[in-house]
Design a protein around this motif. Sequence first.
Motif, PDB file in Angstrom:
ATOM      1  N   SER A   1      22.836  55.752 -77.339  1.00  0.00           N
ATOM      2  CA  SER A   1      22.536  54.773 -76.284  1.00  0.00           C
ATOM      3  C   SER A   1      23.048  55.348 -74.978  1.00  0.00           C
ATOM      4  O   SER A   1      24.112  55.972 -74.930  1.00  0.00           O
ATOM      5  CB  SER A   1      23.246  53.447 -76.546  1.00  0.00           C
ATOM      6  OG  SER A   1      22.741  52.840 -77.698  1.00  0.00           O
ATOM      7  N   ARG A   2      22.272  55.157 -73.915  1.00  0.00           N
ATOM      8  CA  ARG A   2      22.700  55.540 -72.567  1.00  0.00           C
ATOM      9  C   ARG A   2      23.058  54.251 -71.847  1.00  0.00           C
ATOM     10  O   ARG A   2      22.225  53.353 -71.712  1.00  0.00           O
ATOM     11  CB  ARG A   2      21.583  56.288 -71.826  1.00  0.00           C
ATOM     12  CG  ARG A   2      21.246  57.617 -72.468  1.00  0.00           C
ATOM     13  CD  ARG A   2      20.129  58.370 -71.776  1.00  0.00           C
ATOM     14  NE  ARG A   2      18.953  57.551 -71.615  1.00  0.00           N
ATOM     15  CZ  ARG A   2      18.200  57.530 -70.506  1.00  0.00           C
ATOM     16  NH1 ARG A   2      18.507  58.282 -69.481  1.00  0.00           N
ATOM     17  NH2 ARG A   2      17.141  56.765 -70.445  1.00  0.00           N
ATOM     18  N   ILE A   3      24.305  54.158 -71.404  1.00  0.00           N
ATOM     19  CA  ILE A   3      24.809  52.907 -70.825  1.00  0.00           C
ATOM     20  C   ILE A   3      25.435  53.200 -69.468  1.00  0.00           C
ATOM     21  O   ILE A   3      26.218  54.149 -69.322  1.00  0.00           O
ATOM     22  CB  ILE A   3      25.866  52.281 -71.768  1.00  0.00           C
ATOM     23  CG1 ILE A   3      25.221  51.990 -73.137  1.00  0.00           C
ATOM     24  CG2 ILE A   3      26.478  51.033 -71.172  1.00  0.00           C
ATOM     25  CD1 ILE A   3      26.194  51.793 -74.246  1.00  0.00           C
TER      26      ILE A   3
ATOM     27  N   ILE B   1      26.401  57.513 -66.134  1.00  0.00           N
ATOM     28  CA  ILE B   1      25.832  57.066 -67.407  1.00  0.00           C
ATOM     29  C   ILE B   1      26.753  57.555 -68.518  1.00  0.00           C
ATOM     30  O   ILE B   1      27.141  58.729 -68.534  1.00  0.00           O
ATOM     31  CB  ILE B   1      24.410  57.653 -67.618  1.00  0.00           C
ATOM     32  CG1 ILE B   1      23.493  57.334 -66.457  1.00  0.00           C
ATOM     33  CG2 ILE B   1      23.834  57.203 -68.952  1.00  0.00           C
ATOM     34  CD1 ILE B   1      23.011  55.923 -66.390  1.00  0.00           C
ATOM     35  N   ARG B   2      27.085  56.659 -69.413  1.00  0.00           N
ATOM     36  CA  ARG B   2      27.892  57.009 -70.572  1.00  0.00           C
ATOM     37  C   ARG B   2      26.961  57.131 -71.776  1.00  0.00           C
ATOM     38  O   ARG B   2      26.001  56.391 -71.902  1.00  0.00           O
ATOM     39  CB  ARG B   2      28.967  55.968 -70.827  1.00  0.00           C
ATOM     40  CG  ARG B   2      29.905  55.837 -69.614  1.00  0.00           C
ATOM     41  CD  ARG B   2      31.233  55.234 -69.940  1.00  0.00           C
ATOM     42  NE  ARG B   2      32.051  55.991 -70.856  1.00  0.00           N
ATOM     43  CZ  ARG B   2      32.772  57.076 -70.537  1.00  0.00           C
ATOM     44  NH1 ARG B   2      32.730  57.563 -69.316  1.00  0.00           N
ATOM     45  NH2 ARG B   2      33.524  57.661 -71.430  1.00  0.00           N
ATOM     46  N   ILE B   3      27.280  58.074 -72.634  1.00  0.00           N
ATOM     47  CA  ILE B   3      26.487  58.307 -73.832  1.00  0.00           C
ATOM     48  C   ILE B   3      27.319  57.881 -75.037  1.00  0.00           C
ATOM     49  O   ILE B   3      28.462  58.311 -75.192  1.00  0.00           O
ATOM     50  CB  ILE B   3      26.097  59.799 -73.978  1.00  0.00           C
ATOM     51  CG1 ILE B   3      25.438  60.316 -72.703  1.00  0.00           C
ATOM     52  CG2 ILE B   3      25.219  60.020 -75.195  1.00  0.00           C
ATOM     53  CD1 ILE B   3      24.215  59.559 -72.269  1.00  0.00           C
ATOM     54  N   GLN B   4      26.723  57.021 -75.848  1.00  0.00           N
ATOM     55  CA  GLN B   4      27.400  56.525 -77.050  1.00  0.00           C
ATOM     56  C   GLN B   4      26.493  56.711 -78.254  1.00  0.00           C
ATOM     57  O   GLN B   4      25.276  56.510 -78.160  1.00  0.00           O
ATOM     58  CB  GLN B   4      27.742  55.038 -76.904  1.00  0.00           C
ATOM     59  CG  GLN B   4      28.728  54.746 -75.812  1.00  0.00           C
ATOM     60  CD  GLN B   4      28.960  53.249 -75.626  1.00  0.00           C
ATOM     61  OE1 GLN B   4      28.220  52.421 -76.131  1.00  0.00           O
ATOM     62  NE2 GLN B   4      30.005  52.916 -74.890  1.00  0.00           N
ATOM     63  N   LEU B   5      27.092  57.091 -79.366  1.00  0.00           N
ATOM     64  CA  LEU B   5      26.350  57.179 -80.614  1.00  0.00           C
ATOM     65  C   LEU B   5      26.008  55.776 -81.102  1.00  0.00           C
ATOM     66  O   LEU B   5      26.825  54.859 -80.992  1.00  0.00           O
ATOM     67  CB  LEU B   5      27.189  57.875 -81.687  1.00  0.00           C
ATOM     68  CG  LEU B   5      27.414  59.371 -81.511  1.00  0.00           C
ATOM     69  CD1 LEU B   5      28.550  59.845 -82.394  1.00  0.00           C
ATOM     70  CD2 LEU B   5      26.137  60.146 -81.813  1.00  0.00           C
ATOM     71  N   THR B   6      24.822  55.615 -81.631  1.00  0.00           N
ATOM     72  CA  THR B   6      24.461  54.369 -82.300  1.00  0.00           C
ATOM     73  C   THR B   6      24.967  54.461 -83.748  1.00  0.00           C
ATOM     74  O   THR B   6      25.467  55.514 -84.179  1.00  0.00           O
ATOM     75  CB  THR B   6      22.935  54.190 -82.328  1.00  0.00           C
ATOM     76  OG1 THR B   6      22.372  55.285 -83.061  1.00  0.00           O
ATOM     77  CG2 THR B   6      22.348  54.130 -80.919  1.00  0.00           C
TER      78      THR B   6
END
Length: 161
Positions: free
Chosen positions: A97-99, A108-113
């Motif tokens: 997910s790009r948040i 923009i923070r990148i998080q694993l789903t």
Amino acid sequence: MKENTFSEAAISALPADELLKLDNQLCFSLYVCSKEVIKRYKPLLEPYNLTYTGYITLMALWEKDDINVKELGEKLFLDSGTLTPLLKKLEKQGYISRIRDEQDERNIRIQLTKEGKNLKDIAVCVPKQMLDELPVGGLKAYKLQKALHTLMEALAEAKNG
């Protein structure tokens, strides 16, 4: 001349026509090896619908999740022009997910789903499969990797210093 008899002075004294030979170019050797190794990753990554670049991006996130794009790009040595479309593709695949960062909306923070986190347990076999694909054996590959990390660090220091 045997490989182990070379010295810094002998290398510095090579004639110009030797220096210009393609086989004496470090960049060419790195290019060919990189291209061939990445080619061997393709069938290993196809079951996950990943490119090599997507795979290394996920590996970086498996090491440190919830990272900003700039930090991720620095870790992967990728510019934003390469990283942005890659992240969009990984997001579309459901791996990340790009948040927008709540403290600074420009970031923009990148998080694993959940799917991206679960893929780590499934893809754990890929590094071993890759080592089995290399015709030089695991120990030589490990030594080469350490030498390349030394070069990567030196290049990063020269760039930043």
